[in-house]
Design an enzyme around this catalytic site. Structure first.
Site, PDB file in Angstrom:
ATOM      1  N   SER A 135       0.857  -1.182   0.000  1.00 45.24           N
ATOM      2  CA  SER A 135       0.000   0.000   0.000  1.00 45.24           C
ATOM      3  C   SER A 135       0.889   1.227   0.000  1.00 45.24           C
ATOM      4  CB  SER A 135      -0.882   0.007   1.251  1.00 45.24           C
ATOM      5  OG  SER A 135      -1.504   1.265   1.443  1.00 45.24           O
ATOM      6  N   TYR A 148      -2.395  -0.737  10.475  1.00 40.85           N
ATOM      7  CA  TYR A 148      -2.286  -0.971   9.032  1.00 40.85           C
ATOM      8  C   TYR A 148      -0.956  -0.452   8.501  1.00 40.85           C
ATOM      9  CZ  TYR A 148      -3.647  -0.883   4.080  1.00 40.85           C
ATOM     10  OH  TYR A 148      -3.709  -1.073   2.724  1.00 40.85           O
TER      11      TYR A 148
END
Length: 283
Positions: A135, A148
């Site tokens: 990501s 995350y």
């Protein structure tokens, strides 16, 4: 027919990648956690796609999936493994439960390692490749998303180590760095954020409630305006089929720009951009 395993194939990037690989002649073993998701995926694909129950946090599930695939492919081994499964949990660090943090690491970091280790013998046998979907958060901090971000930073570093170590085994490793991608995530993110806000004590809701709601809205809006998952699926396909695959693939709206800004700006300058993009204004 070359065989590929992909985790987290129920929705979004994983589903788009599984279907793209199927269309391009791969025998796809698509990891799902619900029977209905597997049936829906199977209905959209050819007979060469096989849904496989695969929970990346459960050793027994990973082992069973690896055995199923090994029995199916035999001496041919695997041409690829796509580690895509992941989840998010918005929460300010001040109130973040350590068990919740560990759960995020299990799904987003330990899970890909466990799956890779389980399928590595098949990848070596088939001269295959590992593709890890990380990501933009693997390069940049995002407020209120510490679990995350930590996991994706870790997966970036782990991928570097795997690339260095697996080269001598004949197994290549690439990273996909998605930017803003438009899966149907708004509802889930808003529900998760609402649950977190309600679980905070009164002073926590006063301090972070508005920030959490603003961040969730900003992420959902950017994603809704972002690229289709097929853009990332194309990068996955290239990483698995190119004679000279790249080590990293920025893919999707804003990905290249974000990585460039992270390299050329100071931390303070970049922080201001992240604050604005997160809906928190300037600092």
């Amino acid at each position: 027919m070359k065989a590929v395993v992909i985790t987290g194939a129920s929705t979004g990037i994983g589903r788009a990648s599984a279907l793209a690989l199927d269309r391009n002649g791969f025998r796809v073993f698509a990891g799902v956690r619900k029977k209905d998701d597997g049936e829906a995926l199977r209905a959209s694909a050819s007979e060469n796609l096989t849904p496989v129950f695969l929970d990346v946090t459960e050793e027994s599930s990973i082992g069973a999936a690896a055995k199923l695939v090994a029995d199916a492919v035999g001496d041919a081994g695997l041409a690829g493994l796509v580690n895509n499964a992941g989840t998010t949990l918005p929460c300010p660090v001040e109130y973040l439960a350590l068990d919740a943090f560990r759960r995020q690491l299990e799904v987003n970091l330990v899970g890909p390692l466990a799956v890779t280790k389980a399928f590595l013998p098949l990848l070596v046998r088939g001269g295959g490749r590992v593709v890890n979907v990380t990501s933009g958060a693997g390069k940049a901090g995002v407020p209120l998303m510490a679990p995350y971000v930590a996991a994706k930073h870790g997966l970036e570093g782990l991928s570097d180590v795997l690339r260095l170590e697996f080269g001598q085994l004949g197994v290549g490793v690439s990273v996909i760095d998605p930017g803003f991608v438009a899966p149907d995530m708004r509802g889930k993110l808003e529900r998760d954020t609402g649950d977190v806000i309600r679980a905070l004590p009164q002073e926590g809701r006063a301090r972070y409630g508005g920030q959490l709601a603003a961040t969730a809205e900003a992420i959902s809006t950017h994603a809704a305006q972002g690229s289709k998952p097929d853009v990332v699926a194309d990068a996955v396909l290239h990483a698995l089929t190119s004679k000279k695959p790249r080590t990293r693939y920025p893919a999707g709206a804003g990905a290249k720009r974000m990585l460039l800004l992270r390299r050329v700006l100071s931390d303070r300058q970049f922080d201001r951009i992240i604050h604005r993009m997160s809906g928190l204004g300037d600092v």
